[in-house]
Design a protein around this motif. Structure first.
Motif, short mmCIF file in Angstrom:
data_model
loop_
_atom_site.label_atom_id
_atom_site.label_comp_id
_atom_site.label_asym_id
_atom_site.label_seq_id
_atom_site.Cartn_x
_atom_site.Cartn_y
_atom_site.Cartn_z
N ALA A 80 0.82 -1.21 0.00
CA ALA A 80 0.00 0.00 0.00
C ALA A 80 0.86 1.26 0.00
O ALA A 80 0.54 2.25 -0.67
N TRP A 234 -6.22 -4.49 -0.81
CA TRP A 234 -5.47 -3.39 -0.21
C TRP A 234 -5.12 -2.31 -1.24
O TRP A 234 -4.78 -1.19 -0.87
N ASN A 235 -5.18 -2.65 -2.52
CA ASN A 235 -4.84 -1.68 -3.57
C ASN A 235 -6.06 -1.06 -4.23
O ASN A 235 -5.95 -0.39 -5.26
N ASN A 255 -4.72 4.50 2.58
CA ASN A 255 -4.04 3.21 2.45
C ASN A 255 -3.50 2.73 3.79
O ASN A 255 -3.70 1.58 4.18
#
Length: 487
Positions: A80, A234-235, A255
């Motif tokens: 992240a 997470w992206n 993030n």
């Protein structure tokens, strides 16, 4: 009208005049709270209700399983942070696609868009919605009503998500915030229940520590596969950078906040599972959250299937949102049909790309088993993750003087890239199968379309009539990338 919205016309006195018309583009409706919700909501899906058993099975001990959950969170955070530098350096929607386009050969970006558009993201939406459907049927059984087919429920869920994401980006953001809050409340119940059980002596179940720990590097890698699948998402926020308010500040903050929150929640949730069910009970459970609810909540255990419904629907919404943006970004670069980059002239949503993603997802619900299809391509996701983070290093060399609002420590992308290589190779070494070869051939097969239609631009004019028809029917217009003044 030109791409930047400037139109020339003749004035009353014969002079040439210019007027600026609004450019049809995505609106910045996602703030820090909704951005963090997209990350948390996309990560926390069905994984935390399924993966704990797989992680414990592969690691062989309670202690190592908790370490794997924590280390997976750290690995996601490294990714992240690396994506935060990329996302602020290249503030375009599309995440990995845009980074490949800037840092490497366009063919890599195309192969990524090809693989993710056709298989990875639509199948992810399909599987999450099928999980949603399987838990939804428990309510019909609980009420004694006839149970509708699970696939019908899954298809209806996909259509609902499609309507929400096509109608208004604000709607999708509100949905994400609501379901993220709802699932966090449900998981908070699990965490609090775990502390209660620990106070009642449940800590005895955790005293085995590292007893039975595996010494196989391949099995440890497979345990990371199970855990990292639960962290996948997470992206998400990097796919919608052009819709994020003040992305230079909010992208890295969201993030870090999102991944850190999920890591803490996952570790505490696993401790609760182990404290209530014990290692043997966890390994014997086919629905760990439901069994936990029966043990701690009694007749009120029905709360847990509701939690899974909230969790899966929120995750599917986040994946549907980000999937449409990747298709939108690839089509804008003519790596997919250009009409998929058009935006609704009133709603300012990437309507064609969202519809295509959902249609493919519906088609993937039809087969009896699509889980095996995802397994064939699971290593491809980490292959592209590692390559995307490597773009940080490539761009440091190719564009050393570029403005970087966020510049991470150089070891962060290096460690992540090395871990990605390990996660890609370990399952192949542990269990080499033809499916991995088929997946590789599918990725390379995208060149069959890239060479004639992208490189040589063959027969592109034959789609003009179709594009015009879709523009009129769907009220969509081209959406060129026009950088905002973010400084």
């Amino acid at each position: 009208m030109s791409a930047d919205g400037v139109r020339q016309r003749n004035g009353k006195n014969g002079d040439v005049e210019f007027e600026v018309e609004p450019v049809v583009k995505l609106k910045r409706n996602v703030g820090i709270i909704s951005g963090t919700s997209f990350i948390v909501g996309s990560i926390i899906g069905s994984g935390i209700f399924i993966s704990p058993k797989g992680v414990l099975t592969e690691t062989g001990s309670v202690g190592l399983s908790l370490i794997v959950w924590g280390a997976s969170g750290v690995l996601s955070l490294l990714g992240a942070l690396s994506y935060a530098e990329l996302g602020t350096l290249i503030p375009k929607s599309g995440a990995e696609y845009s980074y490949f386009l800037e840092a490497t050969l366009p063919v890599i970006a195309y192969l990524f868009s090809w693989t993710r558009t056709i298989v990875l993201q639509p199948s992810g939406v399909a599987i999450i919605c099928m999980t949603f459907a399987s838990y939804m049927t428990t309510f019909f059984e609980y009420c004694g009503s006839p149970v509708p087919p699970e696939k019908l429920i899954a298809v209806l869920a996909i259509f609902t998500l499609c309507i929400i994401n096509c109608y208004d980006t604000s709607w999708a953001a509100y949905v994400q915030v609501f379901f993220t809050a709802a699932k966090l409340i449900a998981i908070a119940i699990i965490v609090i229940g775990g502390f209660v059980k620990l106070g009642q002596g449940g800590h005895v179940e955790l005293q085995d520590g590292f007893k039975g720990t595996t010494d196989s590097p391949s099995r440890i890698a497979l345990s990371f596969y199970d855990a990292m699948w639960a962290y996948d998402g997470w992206n998400t926020l990097n796919f919608l950078t052009e819709e994020l308010k003040d992305p230079f500040k909010n992208l890295p903050r969201a993030n870090v906040f999102g991944v850190t929150l999920v890591t803490i929640v996952y570790i505490l949730t696993n401790i609760s599972y182990l404290a209530v069910l014990g290692a043997d009970g966890l390994l014997a459970s086919s629905a760990v959250a439901v069994d936990w609810g029966k043990e701690m909540l009694g007749s009120a255990y029905i709360i847990m299937p509701i939690a899974v419904l909230f969790s899966t629907f929120g995750a599917a919404n986040g994946l549907c949102y980000s999937s449409g943006r990747m298709v939108y970004a690839a089509a804008r670069e003519c790596h997919l049909p250009e009409v998929l980059s058009f935006v609704h002239v009133k709603r300012y949503t990437p309507l064609p790309s969202v519809i295509v993603t959902c249609v493919i997802a519906v088609l993937m619900v039809i087969p009896a088993d699509i889980g095996s299809l995802i397994d064939f391509f699971s290593f491809a996701a980490w292959l592209f993750y590692g390559m995307a983070v490597s773009c940080v290093l490539v761009l440091r060399i190719r564009r050393p003087d570029a403005h970087r609002p966020i510049k991470v420590f150089i070891l962060i992308p290096i460690i992540f890239a090395l871990c990605s290589i390990y996660l890609v190779l370990a399952p192949i070494i542990q269990d080499p199968r033809l499916e991995f070869l088929y997946a590789f051939l599918f990725i390379i097969g995208g060149l069959l379309f890239y060479i004639p239609f992208v490189v040589y631009k063959l027969d592109r004019g034959c789609f003009d009539k179709v594009t015009i028809f879709l523009q009129l029917a769907c009220e969509i217009a081209p959406s060129p990338y026009v950088p905002d003044d973010l400084n």
